[in-house]
Design a protein around this motif. Structure first.
Motif, PDB file in Angstrom:
ATOM      1  N   HIS A   1      22.735  17.889 -45.593  1.00 23.58           N
ATOM      2  CA  HIS A   1      23.892  18.616 -46.142  1.00 23.58           C
ATOM      3  C   HIS A   1      24.857  19.029 -45.039  1.00 23.58           C
ATOM      4  CE1 HIS A   1      21.251  21.658 -44.545  1.00 23.58           C
ATOM      5  NE2 HIS A   1      22.273  22.509 -44.546  1.00 23.58           N
TER       6      HIS A   1
ATOM      7  N   ASP B   1      26.953  22.539 -44.298  1.00 24.00           N
ATOM      8  CA  ASP B   1      26.828  23.899 -44.809  1.00 24.00           C
ATOM      9  C   ASP B   1      28.020  24.301 -45.684  1.00 24.00           C
ATOM     10  OD1 ASP B   1      24.348  24.417 -43.654  1.00 24.00           O
ATOM     11  OD2 ASP B   1      25.241  25.125 -41.777  1.00 24.00           O
TER      12      ASP B   1
ATOM     13  N   TRP C   1      27.290  23.500 -34.416  1.00 22.77           N
ATOM     14  CA  TRP C   1      27.675  22.167 -34.899  1.00 22.77           C
ATOM     15  C   TRP C   1      28.896  22.251 -35.794  1.00 22.77           C
ATOM     16  CZ3 TRP C   1      23.162  24.534 -36.789  1.00 22.77           C
ATOM     17  CH2 TRP C   1      23.141  24.817 -38.153  1.00 22.77           C
TER      18      TRP C   1
ATOM     19  N   HIS D   1      23.311  17.686 -41.649  1.00 23.07           N
ATOM     20  CA  HIS D   1      22.084  18.009 -40.924  1.00 23.07           C
ATOM     21  C   HIS D   1      20.920  18.236 -41.874  1.00 23.07           C
ATOM     22  CE1 HIS D   1      24.074  21.869 -41.719  1.00 23.07           C
ATOM     23  NE2 HIS D   1      22.875  22.434 -41.703  1.00 23.07           N
TER      24      HIS D   1
ATOM     25  N   ARG E   1      21.569  32.478 -38.310  1.00 17.89           N
ATOM     26  CA  ARG E   1      22.740  31.598 -38.497  1.00 17.89           C
ATOM     27  C   ARG E   1      23.995  32.382 -38.837  1.00 17.89           C
ATOM     28  NH1 ARG E   1      23.027  27.574 -43.529  1.00 17.89           N
ATOM     29  NH2 ARG E   1      24.853  28.704 -44.249  1.00 17.89           N
TER      30      ARG E   1
HETATM   31 MN    MN Z   1      22.352  23.995 -43.093  1.00 22.13          MN
END
Ligand code: MN
Ligand code: OGA
Length: 302
Positions: A123, A125, A271, A278, A293
């Motif tokens: 996916h 994000d 990223w 990812h 995150r």
């Molecule tokens: Mn993710």
């Protein structure tokens, strides 16, 4: 407490921030560079920030090694790239820091402390929102002795190497993205997915994005579909849509498009969600893993 970036830059009496000397070392393979010798617990000056920003555009993923930073420093650095997004699963926000999502398989008193199955399907994000994410920064807190890698696929490369027939078949097409695409499946497979409240469901209404997007900063095209969140192509018969998406998904994650990140203690990985998709490689159940995150908001894909 250090003053916020905004205050500091506007204050003419503030001393100039010193430059740091650091290296940008491209990783072998199609994605990524390591940043060695930069300390993100200090605010970056404009020149250092510009170097980091350019390296991120050039490599799509930066591994900042050995970052001993607090959650607040993680948030402050992330914010320099844009506003931060607050994840719909508020159960897993770090206490006092709603901008930080805990990604973890750890149970405390039988209850998950974070999202244990984040990234189980490929996916980008938050592609299920009208404004998907520009990029995410994941900071290692506790790593397993084996497993726990994260894989990244270069979607510019995936687009550039598409077979011509497939490229023509998706030309100008749009796709539906939904947070709920795999949610029921994830609920069946594990214990990480709470039932969503009506209010949470209202926050994740499905959206439509172009199948091929143009990166707003590097001008390059990238495939922008993934098995995690893309459910169908708009105005394409159901069976044809399913077949095309399956081909796109398989092509995207060919081995030559992928970088596998093997986490080291205190890594901060940043990223670009506009360039990459990812996947969590998976952690054995009996080993603990915890990362924090932040997620930066991007713009409307075109
Ligand atoms: Mn993710
Ligand atoms: C994420 C994610 C993968 C991993 O945090 O967005 O997809 O390996 N994580 O934890």
């Amino acid at each position: 407490m250090s003053p916020s970036n905004a205050l500091r830059r506007e204050d003419p009496a503030a001393p100039a921030l010193p430059s740091q000397s650091f290296d940008v070392r491209p990783l072998p393979g199609p994605v990524g560079a390591e940043i060695i010798g930069l300390d993100l617990s200090h605010e970056l000056n404009a020149a250092d920030f510009a170097r980091v920003h350019q390296a991120h555009l050039d490599h799509h993923l930066l591994v900042f090694r050995d970052q001993r930073i607090t959650p607040q420093q993680h948030v402050d650095f992330s914010r320099r790239f844009g506003p931060l997004m607050i994840h719909v699963l508020h159960q897993f926000h770090l206490a006092g820091h709603p901008e930080i999502l805990i990604v973890s398989n750890i149970l405390e008193d039988g209850k998950p402390i974070g999202l244990g199955d984040a990234g189980k399907y490929w996916h980008s994000d938050i592609s299920y929102k009208p404004l998907p994410s520009l990029g995410s920064l994941l900071h290692a807190q506790e790593l397993p002795s084996e497993g726990g890698d994260t894989l990244f696929a270069n979607m510019h490369l995936a687009y550039d190497t598409l077979p011509v027939a497939l490229r023509n078949a998706i030309d100008g097409k749009q796709a539906v993205h939904s947070y709920l695409a795999q949610y029921g499946q994830l609920q069946k497979e594990g214990n990480w997915r709470p039932n969503l409240s009506a209010q949470q469901i209202a926050q994740v209404q499905e959206v439509v994005h172009p199948v091929v997007r143009t990166h707003p900063e590097n001008g390059k095209r990238a495939l922008f579909v993934s098995e995690g969140f893309t459910t169908r192509l708009v105005n394409v018969p159901e069976d044809e849509s399913r077949a095309l998406l399956a081909e796109l998904f398989a092509h995207s994650v060919r081995p030559e498009h992928i970088y596998r990140h093997r986490w080291q203690p205190q890594d901060l990985v940043f990223w670009d969600n506009r360039s990459l998709i990812h996947l969590a490689g998976g952690t054995p159940d009996h080993l603990r893993r915890k990362l924090y995150r932040t997620t930066i908001e991007g713009d409307v894909p075109f």
